[in-house]
Write a protein that holds these residues in place. Structure first.
Motif, short mmCIF file in Angstrom:
data_model
loop_
_atom_site.label_atom_id
_atom_site.label_comp_id
_atom_site.label_asym_id
_atom_site.label_seq_id
_atom_site.Cartn_x
_atom_site.Cartn_y
_atom_site.Cartn_z
N THR A 21 0.83 -1.20 0.00
CA THR A 21 0.00 0.00 0.00
C THR A 21 0.86 1.25 0.00
OG1 THR A 21 -1.91 -1.04 1.08
CG2 THR A 21 -1.66 1.33 1.37
N SER A 196 -2.48 6.61 3.27
CA SER A 196 -2.33 5.16 3.41
C SER A 196 -3.49 4.54 4.18
CB SER A 196 -1.01 4.83 4.10
OG SER A 196 0.09 5.24 3.32
N GLN A 199 -6.33 4.43 1.81
CA GLN A 199 -6.11 3.40 0.79
C GLN A 199 -6.39 2.00 1.35
OE1 GLN A 199 -5.28 4.07 -2.39
NE2 GLN A 199 -5.12 1.94 -3.08
N GLU A 200 -5.95 1.75 2.56
CA GLU A 200 -6.21 0.45 3.19
C GLU A 200 -7.71 0.24 3.41
OE1 GLU A 200 -4.41 -2.12 4.01
OE2 GLU A 200 -2.33 -1.48 4.01
N GLU A 203 -9.33 -0.47 -0.02
CA GLU A 203 -9.01 -1.81 -0.52
C GLU A 203 -9.69 -2.89 0.31
OE1 GLU A 203 -4.87 -2.43 -1.25
OE2 GLU A 203 -4.76 -0.80 -2.72
#
Length: 239
Positions: A21, A196, A199-200, A203
């Motif tokens: 990531t 981040s 993004q995590e 996802e």
């Protein structure tokens, strides 16, 4: 050395973010060269570790300098280890040399005793059974029996280095997991952490949609429709 200490909240947050990531987030910030080549975990099962970089630099061996006697010099790996603060990650630029072990069991034992979080290098270590016995997590290219002075000269610490083809400056942040080690420039730390975490989260939602049978086109990356679904899911608290 107190400047090396990372906020425990930052450490905890980054421990929840994979290096995969991080490379994606850093790519979006224009940084492509952040994965330290050759930094593989020496043993399976290491947790994801986060720390500020404490840098060490080797150059090619020169016979009048790279001798066993040099280990007792004021500028030596031994002296550098005594300067390492608790919680740092020792990042060693060894020029990718794989036939001279930069550290062995005694040096790694002292690092573990001083509370160093991990050793990361594009080189190799020696005395591997003993190194593993120290419980110091190590990311490197493997092992070699010969000592460092066989192929390298140690020249300093806490200065800019190259490690695995990446420029590493003291106090940059390093995250290491089973995919290797990634560098976060100190100046970008706050931005990268925020991006981040998002993004995590995204996802994770995409993975839940895949598990439910959703097709990838329009999902990964999400199109406008799926982006709206994700935002609604996020506003609902992830339900």
């Amino acid at each position: 050395m107190d400047s090396l200490a990372l906020d425990p909240a930052i450490v905890a947050t980054l421990q929840g973010v994979s290096t995969a990531t991080l490379t994606t987030v850093l790519l979006k910030h224009g940084l492509r060269n952040v994965w330290l080549r050759g930094t593989r975990p020496l043993a399976p099962g290491y947790p994801r570790l986060v720390g500020r970089a404490f840098t060490l630099r080797f150059v090619p061996a020169r016979e009048d300098l790279a001798t066993p006697a040099s280990w007792g010099n004021p500028i030596s790996t031994r002296a550098a280890i005594e300067a390492m603060p608790e919680g740092c990650i020792a990042v060693v630029g060894a020029m990718g040399v794989t036939d001279a072990g930069i550290f062995g069991d005694i040096l790694c034992a002292r690092m573990a005793q001083r509370g160093v979080a991990a050793l990361v290098s594009d080189g190799v270590v020696r005395d591997v059974t003993g190194v593993l016995g120290t419980q110091l997590p190590v990311w490197c290219q493997g092992t070699a029996a010969p000592s460092s002075v066989t192929g390298l000269t140690f020249v300093g610490w806490q200065e800019p280095i190259g490690c695995g083809g990446v420029a590493v400056f003291p106090n940059d942040v390093v995250v290491a997991d089973q995919d290797g080690a990634v560098l976060i420039p100190q100046a970008l730390l706050d931005e990268v952490i925020e991006a981040s975490v998002e993004q995590e989260r995204l996802e994770g939602w995409i993975m839940s949609q895949v598990a439910a049978g959703a097709k990838l086109p329009g999902l990964y990356p999400p199109n406008d429709e799926n982006r709206k679904k994700y935002e609604a899911w996020k506003k609902s608290g992830g339900r």
